[in-house]
Design a protein around this motif. Structure first.
Motif, short mmCIF file in Angstrom:
data_model
loop_
_atom_site.label_atom_id
_atom_site.label_comp_id
_atom_site.label_asym_id
_atom_site.label_seq_id
_atom_site.Cartn_x
_atom_site.Cartn_y
_atom_site.Cartn_z
N ILE A 1 0.86 -1.19 0.00
CA ILE A 1 0.00 0.00 0.00
C ILE A 1 0.89 1.24 0.00
CG2 ILE A 1 -1.75 1.29 1.27
CD1 ILE A 1 -2.76 -1.34 2.38
N ALA A 2 0.78 2.03 -1.06
CA ALA A 2 1.62 3.23 -1.21
C ALA A 2 0.93 4.41 -0.58
CB ALA A 2 1.89 3.49 -2.68
N VAL A 3 1.71 5.24 0.12
CA VAL A 3 1.20 6.44 0.77
C VAL A 3 1.82 7.65 0.10
CG1 VAL A 3 0.97 7.70 2.93
CG2 VAL A 3 0.95 5.19 2.94
N SER A 4 0.97 8.64 -0.25
CA SER A 4 1.47 9.85 -0.91
C SER A 4 2.16 10.76 0.09
CB SER A 4 0.30 10.58 -1.58
OG SER A 4 -0.58 11.10 -0.60
N GLU B 1 -9.44 -8.50 7.17
CA GLU B 1 -10.48 -7.89 6.34
C GLU B 1 -9.93 -6.65 5.66
OE1 GLU B 1 -13.30 -9.02 5.62
OE2 GLU B 1 -13.87 -10.45 7.17
N LEU B 2 -10.45 -6.34 4.48
CA LEU B 2 -9.96 -5.22 3.69
C LEU B 2 -10.08 -3.89 4.43
CD1 LEU B 2 -8.90 -4.12 1.00
CD2 LEU B 2 -11.26 -4.04 0.19
N ILE C 1 -3.89 -7.96 -0.85
CA ILE C 1 -3.72 -9.26 -1.49
C ILE C 1 -4.98 -9.58 -2.29
CG2 ILE C 1 -4.44 -10.46 0.63
CD1 ILE C 1 -2.64 -12.82 -0.40
N TYR C 2 -4.78 -9.92 -3.57
CA TYR C 2 -5.87 -10.23 -4.49
C TYR C 2 -5.87 -11.75 -4.73
CZ TYR C 2 -5.25 -5.26 -5.55
OH TYR C 2 -5.10 -3.90 -5.47
N PHE C 3 -6.98 -12.40 -4.39
CA PHE C 3 -7.10 -13.83 -4.63
C PHE C 3 -7.91 -14.06 -5.91
CE2 PHE C 3 -6.48 -13.74 -0.02
CZ PHE C 3 -5.50 -14.72 0.13
N SER D 1 -6.31 -7.92 3.03
CA SER D 1 -5.12 -7.13 3.34
C SER D 1 -4.25 -7.85 4.37
CB SER D 1 -5.53 -5.75 3.87
OG SER D 1 -6.26 -5.88 5.09
N PHE D 2 -3.02 -7.36 4.51
CA PHE D 2 -2.07 -7.87 5.50
C PHE D 2 -1.60 -6.71 6.37
CE2 PHE D 2 -0.72 -11.28 2.30
CZ PHE D 2 -1.39 -12.28 2.98
N GLU D 3 -1.32 -7.02 7.62
CA GLU D 3 -0.50 -6.14 8.44
C GLU D 3 0.95 -6.59 8.28
OE1 GLU D 3 -2.40 -6.61 12.36
OE2 GLU D 3 -2.40 -4.43 12.43
N LYS D 4 1.86 -5.66 8.35
CA LYS D 4 3.27 -6.01 8.14
C LYS D 4 3.75 -7.02 9.17
CE LYS D 4 7.74 -3.86 7.17
NZ LYS D 4 8.47 -2.58 7.01
N GLU D 5 3.33 -6.84 10.43
CA GLU D 5 3.82 -7.70 11.49
C GLU D 5 3.34 -9.14 11.34
OE1 GLU D 5 2.31 -4.86 11.87
OE2 GLU D 5 3.89 -3.54 12.65
N SER D 6 2.14 -9.32 10.78
CA SER D 6 1.57 -10.67 10.70
C SER D 6 1.62 -11.25 9.28
CB SER D 6 0.12 -10.65 11.18
OG SER D 6 -0.66 -9.75 10.40
N ALA D 7 2.12 -10.50 8.32
CA ALA D 7 2.20 -11.00 6.94
C ALA D 7 3.23 -12.12 6.86
CB ALA D 7 2.58 -9.87 6.00
N PRO D 8 3.03 -13.07 5.96
CA PRO D 8 4.04 -14.14 5.79
C PRO D 8 5.41 -13.55 5.49
CG PRO D 8 2.02 -14.66 4.59
CD PRO D 8 1.86 -13.25 5.07
#
Length: 702
Positions: A610-613, A661-662, A671-673, A684-691
């Protein structure tokens, strides 16, 4: 000439009926359209009366279920008070009325009687016609049949009783609003202001109490605002009428309203006899009421505007700004209104505002310093009998449930979060103590902390209760919440499936909603094993797993059968990703892959960061695209630089177990399935819990 001494004057009464009988006619036509006509229209829909029609006929007499009935009762009585005493607000008409050789008291009584007749007769006629209709059309027979099907009750719904209750309620509220309008009309010389003040007066007890309580809660930490505002609706007839919801008004409440009507009648008569004739056209008829109205409006507006800015900005600085603006603007407007002039900007007129400001500042300062020790007060733990802890005070307002220590009979209903085990009481007490200590220490929470509301009710051994309410950052209190949430007592209260007897279950439905996969289990022994498995998983669930907020694999719906009357109940739960025993049960039956999304269902998945401006906003807001049906083409995303494509089943399984949840605000990746059968869905993922492989690819972590 000699004054008349009778209670009413027949000549004035006849004149009132000639001039204002249209009020009664309008009321009658409106009521006829709202009830008898609705009865006939509903009856015409059915070839024969049936059980469902009986319920619908009863709903017709629910005042709050018909906008027309609500509008009629809210408007017509107030209008009657305005019209019948309209002459008081016009100088010449007032002089002519009071030039008659009739005592003021008699004139007042005559107009009151005219208003009562115009309001009560239409209600009585409507009730009579409705009673004749339900008996002539055979609707009473439908209700008798319905009573027999509702737990064998007899005369549970008697149409005569229902109509009588509607009659009494309508008469009482109509007269209350009418006499309120009349009494308010005695203190003002403007018809428009009379109407506005009538509604303000009817809302004042509840509205004023709400403003006071809300502003107290801004300064007194732990103040149980939600508990104290719950019964405030009973203080306003306008609100109370909408709360009846078809129920009969208690005799005590009806009697209280009758007493208020009598008091307002005598108050109006007292003011009418002393009202200056030259007050017509003035905002306030009695000079003595100028300061009361001026400072009362200033105080209410100050609290109202302050509350508005506090809710909008959640900042005490803006709250103080609202206080200043509300007090200043309302004070100036009241000066203009009372003096009927724009030229009010003189020092002597604003000395009162200065004195008022000093008093208001002193009042706020007293609240700030907590002179009575409300914020730090704790009950004596040894004297605590039981504790209720929940997210609202809704459950605590039901005394019947509060006094019941068991909840086994409740399916599909919220139960009271009532704790009686000594260990849990001590843990909740410790949580409360830490909350008060952290508040006094001014500790702050992390930016990503989730906020929850904690409502506490201590019930002491002597029957007394202590109420507190807090909004806390949960992350700051993990240590105190963990033993509470992991206790069997907490889980029994919050998980409906724990209150299910496996022997009473007829079937289990497991429904996965993303790809519409489902499993139904009807075998008795398999059902018992499944219920015991999910109950064991719930009791073994850790605090961290409870708070994780990851989507479940599927919903679990349990259908139960009550052996006494064959009434079926539903108990609902979820198959969480941390449940091991429930997984094994499904695998033993060979139903595991049919009940959840598995890697074999997914063709591939795409992950993007997710990009932040530079301004702090998202450069690519997938949630907005979801709402506007502007989803990007997944084939384009596949070729987008920096996008991770996943096809390995083991990695897909990790992704399926890790996503949130998104709508989760703390998300770092989308993440797009892409299912083999079905539409693309995004999470979506959180950075801490993402694979780990996701973080390595997208962030270069090792």
């Amino acid at each position: 000439m000699k004054s008349k001494t009778s209670f009413i004057n027949k000549g004035i009464l006849r004149n009132d009926f000639k001039r204002f009988s249209w009020i009664g006619v309008v009321y009658l036509l409106g009521l006829f359209f709202g009830i008898p006509l609705q009865i006939f229209m509903l009856y015409s829909k059915y070839e024969e009366t049936a059980y469902i029609s009986g319920w619908n006929f009863l709903r017709i007499f629910r005042i709050d279920s018909s906008p027309l009935l609500i509008i009629l009762i809210y408007v017509v009585p107030i209008l009657a008070g305005l019209v019948l005493f309209r002459y008081l607000q016009a100088g010449k008409a007032s002089d002519m009325e009071h030039a008659l050789p009739v005592k003021r008291e008699t004139i007042y009584n005559t107009h009151i009687i005219a208003g009562v007749v115009c309001l009560v007769v239409p209600i009585v006629l409507t009730a009579l016609v409705s009673w004749l209709l339900v008996n002539t059309l055979g609707i009473s027979d439908a209700l008798t049949t319905m009573n027999a099907t509702v737990n064998g009750a007899e005369n549970m719904y008697n149409m005569g009783t229902v109509i009588s209750a509607w009659l009494v309620t309508s008469v009482v509220f109509s007269l209350l609003l009418f006499i309120t309008s009349v009494a308010v009309g005695m203190i003002t010389g403007m018809s428009t202001l009379q109407g506005v003040l009538s509604y303000i007066f009817l809302l004042l007890p509840a509205g004023f109490s709400l403003l006071i309580l809300h502003n107290v809660s801004l300064y007194v930490y732990g103040f149980a605002l939600d508990y104290y505002i719950e019964p405030l609706g009973n203080l306003s007839p306008l609100v109370r009428l909408g709360q009846l919801r078809g129920k009969f008004m208690p005799i005590t409440e009806t009697s209280l309203y009758v007493v208020i009507i009598v008091i307002l009648y005598f108050l109006g008569r007292f003011l009418y006899k002393r009202r200056p004739l030259e007050s017509a056209g003035n905002a306030v008829a009695f000079n003595i009421m100028h300061p009361i109205l001026k400072y009362g409006v200033t105080f209410c507006c100050m609290l109202l505007i302050g509350s508005y800015f506090n809710e909008a900005m959640d900042c005490l600085g803006w709250t103080y700004f609202g206080y200043v603006m509300g007090a200043l603007i309302s004070y100036i407007l009241m000066e203009i209104l009372l003096n009927k002039s724009l030229y009010i900007f003189q020092w002597k007129r604003f000395k009162g505002l200065g004195v008022y400001s000093l008093i208001a500042i002193a009042f706020i300062a007293i609240l700030q310093f907590d002179l009575i020790g409300y914020e730090t007060r704790m009950p004596d733990l040894d004297q605590v009998n039981r504790v209720c802890m929940g997210s609202s005070f809704y459950e605590f307002t039901n005394e019947e449930q509060m006094n019941s220590l068991t909840a086994d009979a409740f399916y599909g209903r919220r139960i009271v979060p009532l704790y009686t085990e000594k260990e849990n009481i001590a843990n909740i007490y410790n949580l409360h103590k830490i909350i008060t200590e952290k508040q006094s220490e001014g500790l702050s929470s992390s930016e990503r902390s989730r906020y929850d509301r904690i409502c506490l009710v201590y019930e002491m051994k002597n029957g007394k209760r202590m109420y507190r309410q807090y909004r806390i950052p949960v992350q700051d209190y993990d240590k105190q919440l963990k033993p509470i949430y992991e206790s069997r007592e907490w889980k029994y209260i919050h998980y409906e499936l724990l209150r299910v007897d496996p022997a009473q279950v007829d079937l289990i439905d497991i429904n996965e909603h993303q790809l519409d996969k489902s499993v139904r289990v009807t075998d008795g022994e398999s059902i018992k094993k499944g219920i015991r498995a999910i109950q064991k998983d719930i009791y073994e669930e850790t605090y961290e797993e409870i708070m994780e907020e990851k989507p479940d694999w599927a919903s679990v719906e349990v259908i139960l059968k009550n052996g006494e009357n064959d009434e079926r109940f539903e108990a609902n739960g979820s198959w969480e990703k941390s449940y091991v025993h429930f997984d094994n049960w499904l695998k033993e039956m060979g139903k595991y892959e049919q009940a959840r999304i598995i890697p074999e269902d997914i063709e591939y998945a795409l992950v993007e960061k997710i990009a932040v401006s530079s301004t702090g906003g998202l450069t690519h807001d997938i949630q907005k695209e979801y709402r506007t049906n502007q989803m990007p083409d997944i084939s384009e995303l596949e070729n987008k630089p920096g996008t991770l494509k996943i096809t390995d089943p083991a990695q897909l399984e990790k992704c399926l177990r890790s996503f949130f949840e998104l709508h989760k605000e703390e998300s770092d990746y989308y993440i797009y399935f892409k299912p083999k059968d079905g539409n693309v869905f995004v999470q979506s993922f959180e950075k801490e819990s993402a694979p780990n492989f996701v973080r390595v690819y997208l962030d270069g972590e090792k």
